[in-house]
Design an enzyme around this catalytic site. Structure first.
Site, PDB file in Angstrom:
ATOM      1  N   ASP A  11       1.209   5.092   7.773  1.00 60.40           N
ATOM      2  CA  ASP A  11       1.212   6.174   6.897  1.00 60.40           C
ATOM      3  C   ASP A  11       0.000   6.591   6.468  1.00 60.40           C
ATOM      4  OD1 ASP A  11       0.292   4.207   5.063  1.00 60.40           O
ATOM      5  OD2 ASP A  11       2.027   3.840   3.948  1.00 60.40           O
ATOM      6  N   SER A  31      -2.046  -4.307  -0.795  1.00 58.01           N
ATOM      7  CA  SER A  31      -1.183  -3.848   0.306  1.00 58.01           C
ATOM      8  C   SER A  31      -1.323  -4.319   1.574  1.00 58.01           C
ATOM      9  CB  SER A  31      -0.805  -2.466   0.080  1.00 58.01           C
ATOM     10  OG  SER A  31      -1.859  -1.653   0.218  1.00 58.01           O
ATOM     11  N   HIS A  87      -2.072   3.219   5.386  1.00 57.50           N
ATOM     12  CA  HIS A  87      -2.094   1.829   6.022  1.00 57.50           C
ATOM     13  C   HIS A  87      -2.184   1.960   7.481  1.00 57.50           C
ATOM     14  CE1 HIS A  87      -0.215   1.467   1.901  1.00 57.50           C
ATOM     15  NE2 HIS A  87      -1.129   0.477   1.868  1.00 57.50           N
TER      16      HIS A  87
END
Length: 361
Positions: free
Chosen positions: A335, A40, A338
């Site tokens: 978040d 990600s 991340h």
């Protein structure tokens, strides 16, 4: 005497200039493209198409600081480090996702991201995340190569791939899913932490070798972050630490051990893959420095993400109804897992100063 000296100097200068035309230079060609593979931290929207994964960020408030404030599937409030990289290299403004429906064959020629949020080196990680595996990302790259060959021909395609930078970031999900956040897992039974890391690194070695067989020559390989300092890990760790949100020391030690072994692997691969250039990218120390010295980077919060409470929200839990901080640039994390766009900008600056010069020397 002075006139003779001048004539001699002119003759020597002319000879040197002539010889310089005959002797080939050893400077490497400029970076032709950037191809990103992994998880990600590099996914610019590939997971948007996956029906069964929860690891999606194609909804608000993700992307709030991108142009037009559109959520693209990047796990951040804005740009990723690879977006800053391609911009600095003059290739394009943003690194698109391979599975973006708007992607053209021409777009492939300057790079694309094949990465998938939730991906890992371990098949058991994929069983949990339902993300795109690295082997499938390789298949996507093979398909991209066929499209590139149709567009510019075999020779030009090979030159693009040879002179591209392949950015790889993977491994965090493997450690979190299989060693840390689930009380009992198959990998905990099968491996010690060091044994599991060896297992992961063998898979990473095979992955890089497979990219090399396809023409890749320049690699930037990211190490693990200080996993114990990620907001989600602070939250889970606080349950066993009197509700104090402090870094989980053992997880950070594991990250350091993995990174040491990864650097050794990179050196061995460099020696065994003729014509290759591999560079280790240190994410551990920059994140730890940002975490411990926030004012140095203009941050005011490093223990929680900007989205929601910042303690557990990620993916679907960071949704359009979540309250967000007024200024994400003051936060290390967007978040609970991340980095923010501001942190990714720091990574890109470090890569520009330390990694790219090595890959293009």
């Amino acid at each position: 005497m002075e006139q003779k000296t001048t004539v001699l100097f002119v003759l020597l200068f002319s000879l040197a200039s002539f010889l310089s035309l005959l002797i080939p230079t050893t400077a490497s060609p400029p970076v032709s493209a950037v191809f990103a593979l992994g998880d990600s931290t590099l996914d610019s929207g590939n997971n948007n198409r996956l029906p069964f994964t929860l690891f999606k960020s194609d909804h608000r408030p993700y992307g709030r600081d991108l142009p037009n404030h559109v959520p693209t599937g990047r796990f951040s409030n804005g740009k990723l480090s690879t977006d800053f990289m391609v911009s600095k290299l003059g290739l394009k403004d943003l690194l698109p996702a391979y599975h973006d429906r708007r992607l053209t064959d021409r777009d492939l020629l300057t790079g694309v991201s094949f990465a998938s949020g939730g991906s890992g080196l371990d098949d058991l990680t994929l069983a949990v995340s339902k993300a795109t595996s690295l082997s499938r990302q390789l298949e996507d790259f093979d398909e991209a190569l066929r499209r590139m060959r149709r567009t510019v021909g075999e020779k030009n395609c090979s030159e693009i791939v040879n002179n591209a930078v392949f950015v790889i970031s993977v491994g965090t999900n493997d450690m979190v899913f299989n060693l840390y956040d689930v009380p009992v897992t198959r990998r905990k039974i099968e491996f010690s932490p060091s044994g599991y890391q060896d297992f992961l690194l063998k898979r990473l070695r095979s992955f890089i070798q497979n990219l090399y067989k396809r023409g890749a020559r320049r690699f930037q390989v990211a190490g693990l972050p200080p996993i114990g300092c990620l907001p989600m890990q602070l939250t889970i760790g606080s349950i066993f630490n009197g509700l104090r949100r402090v870094c989980v020391g053992q997880q950070n030690k594991d990250s350091q051990a993995y990174n040491t072994n990864l650097q050794g692997l990179i050196q061995r691969l460099q020696a065994s893959l003729p014509g290759s250039r591999l560079a280790y990218f240190d994410t551990y120390n920059p994140i730890l420095d940002m975490f411990n010295n926030p004012s140095k980077y203009g941050f005011v919060q490093t223990h929680a993400g900007c989205c929601g409470t910042g303690m557990v929200e990620v993916g679907p839990m960071c949704g359009k109804l979540s309250l967000t901080c007024p200024d994400p640039s003051k936060f290390l994390f967007w978040d609970a897992m991340h980095p923010s766009q501001a942190a990714y900008k720091v990574f890109a600056d470090i890569s520009e100063k330390t990694v790219l010069p090595h890959l293009t020397a």
